[in-house]
Design an enzyme around this catalytic site. Structure first.
Site, PDB file in Angstrom:
ATOM      1  CB  THR A 125      -9.088   6.127   6.778  1.00 19.50           C
ATOM      2  OG1 THR A 125      -9.085   7.012   5.656  1.00 19.50           O
ATOM      3  CG2 THR A 125      -9.186   4.697   6.272  1.00 19.50           C
ATOM      4  CB  SER A 131     -14.378   4.356  -0.507  1.00 20.67           C
ATOM      5  OG  SER A 131     -13.156   3.876  -1.023  1.00 20.67           O
ATOM      6  CG  PHE A 155      -4.386   2.532   6.195  1.00 23.27           C
ATOM      7  CD1 PHE A 155      -3.234   1.782   6.336  1.00 23.27           C
ATOM      8  CD2 PHE A 155      -5.529   1.904   5.714  1.00 23.27           C
ATOM      9  CE1 PHE A 155      -3.212   0.432   6.009  1.00 23.27           C
ATOM     10  CE2 PHE A 155      -5.520   0.556   5.383  1.00 23.27           C
ATOM     11  CZ  PHE A 155      -4.358  -0.180   5.529  1.00 23.27           C
ATOM     12  NE  ARG A 266      22.110  -0.172 -21.657  1.00 26.19           N
ATOM     13  CZ  ARG A 266      22.989  -1.145 -21.469  1.00 26.19           C
ATOM     14  NH1 ARG A 266      24.265  -0.854 -21.187  1.00 26.19           N
ATOM     15  NH2 ARG A 266      22.617  -2.405 -21.537  1.00 26.19           N
ATOM     16  CG  HIS A 336      16.410   3.314 -16.218  1.00 27.91           C
ATOM     17  ND1 HIS A 336      15.483   4.298 -16.505  1.00 27.91           N
ATOM     18  CD2 HIS A 336      17.495   3.955 -15.695  1.00 27.91           C
ATOM     19  CE1 HIS A 336      15.975   5.470 -16.159  1.00 27.91           C
ATOM     20  NE2 HIS A 336      17.178   5.302 -15.679  1.00 27.91           N
ATOM     21  CD  GLU A 361      -5.421  12.689   0.772  1.00 25.56           C
ATOM     22  OE1 GLU A 361      -5.338  11.556   1.282  1.00 25.56           O
ATOM     23  OE2 GLU A 361      -4.590  13.571   0.968  1.00 25.56           O
ATOM     24  CB  SER A 364      -8.720   5.438  -9.634  1.00 29.74           C
ATOM     25  OG  SER A 364      -7.383   5.899  -9.587  1.00 29.74           O
TER      26      SER A 364
END
Length: 379
Positions: A125, A131, A155, A266, A336, A361, A364
């Site tokens: 990269t 990309s 990165f 809880r 939570h 990697e 999306s």
């Protein structure tokens, strides 16, 4: 598809998970809060043989199946995503050498990498080429019996702590992606400058760095022939996407387990919140998505192990698992309530750690491009 876990796969997963739960999980929050490097675990991971799990027996590795490797990464990520990121970045570097290098270079680098004595980094990269690797600007120009490498990588996981760095660079600017070549550089090579670790949102112990290059590398350190780097990188990323899916599943499993435990403990109005149908539906969706992601990951790993083409499967596994992990971690935090939003509990860390999985990697969006192209070609 007919896959199953061998006895060796089961033993490996059990031993890695025991180590991870005992050694990694107790300090995962401290690594996140302090930003200390997950390389603090190198010695223990090396003793387990983790750094060579992706290397076949004929190359000096343990000969673990791809499913065994997948489940080992999953177990590490379940305990500490930063550590899993550090380990899988090392796999990207050693896969580059395994899949692209000649026997002499493999024998030079891999033995120390397998034992964990030498840690690897994978430098593909760039600031203006994420990309689309074909847009990279890093150049490798012939100089005597080697090459002068100049450029900037960004990165790059492990670069600050690595002993060697696999660098992808342009050797023929006129040839597009066919002009990309790969090289393995000793970290001590003069002219390699590594910046400070980036201050990331999550995976804070899996350090990433900018690497500036103006250095000489001998031709003997080129991985394969000139112009074969892009093909090698794409094979490596197929493997890496399966391992990202495994990391996602580990994070999601930890989040689901935390949500189930909390729901049972809880109480609201004198009843455990696990008795409320609305919350039960949330848990049902979380568990279903996790199983679907895991099975997609196992399918990709199984095809990888069998030597079949698995590019579409790895992209599907990475896409679905990364997006499912974010949804599962977010739902676990919601279960939570306000407690999940505090740093006294790990839920907000799971949310932050899961977020990068939809980016590295191949984002999306890139995975959707790959999947769509392959489906359309098949039809």
């Amino acid at each position: 598809m007919d896959f199953s876990f061998s006895e060796d796969d089961v033993l490996l997963h059990d031993s890695v998970r025991r180590f991870a739960q005992a050694e990694l999980k107790p300090v995962a929050a401290e690594i996140d809060a302090s930003g200390r490097s997950a390389t603090r675990h190198r010695a223990g991971l090396a003793e387990l043989g983790i750094f060579g799990l992706n290397i076949p027996e004929e190359e000096g590795g343990p000969g673990v199946s791809a499913i065994g490797l997948f489940r080992a990464v999953e177990a590490i990520a379940e305990a500490c995503a930063s550590t899993a990121s550090m380990v899988t970045a090392h796999y990207l570097a050693t896969d580059s050498i395994l899949l692209g290098a000649d026997p002499d270079l493999r024998r030079t680098i891999l033995p120390r990498a397998i034992t964990g004595e030498a840690l690897g980094a994978f430098a593909l990269t760039e600031p203006r080429a994420g990309s689309n690797p074909a847009d990279m600007r890093t150049r490798a120009i012939r100089e005597g019996d080697g090459y002068r490498l100049t450029g900037v990588k960004h990165f790059i996981s492990n670069a600050g702590e690595a002993d060697f760095i696999v660098v992808y660079a342009i050797t023929d600017p006129s040839a597009g992606h066919r002009g990309i070549s790969a090289f393995v550089l000793d970290k001590s090579t003069p002219g390699i400058e590594v910046g400070p670790p980036e201050n990331t949102m999550g995976i804070r112990g899996g350090h990433v760095f900018e690497v500036a290059l103006d250095c000489f590398v001998p031709a003997a350190r080129r991985i394969g022939a000139e112009g074969t780097g892009f093909r090698t990188a794409m094979k490596v990323l197929d493997n890496g996407r399966v391992e990202v899916a495994a990391q996602c599943i580990g994070i999601a499993q930890a989040a689901l387990d935390a949500a189930v435990d909390w729901a049972k403990q809880r109480e609201v109005g004198g009843h455990p919140i696990a008795e409320f149908q609305g919350l039960q539906w949330m848990i049902a969706d979380m568990a279903t998505e996790l199983d679907a992601a895991r099975l997609l990951g196992y399918r990709a790993a199984w095809k990888r192990h069998k030597g079949e083409r698995f590019s579409r499967d790895s992209s599907m596994a990475k896409l679905f698992a990364s997006e499912a992990a974010s949804r599962i971690a977010d739902a676990a935090l919601q279960i939570h309530g306000g407690y999940g939003y505090t740093r006294d509990m790990p839920l907000e860390r799971y949310v932050r750690d899961a977020r990068i999985m939809r980016i590295y990697e191949g984002s999306s969006e890139i995975q959707r491009n790959i999947i769509a192209r392959m489906v359309l070609e098949e039809r």
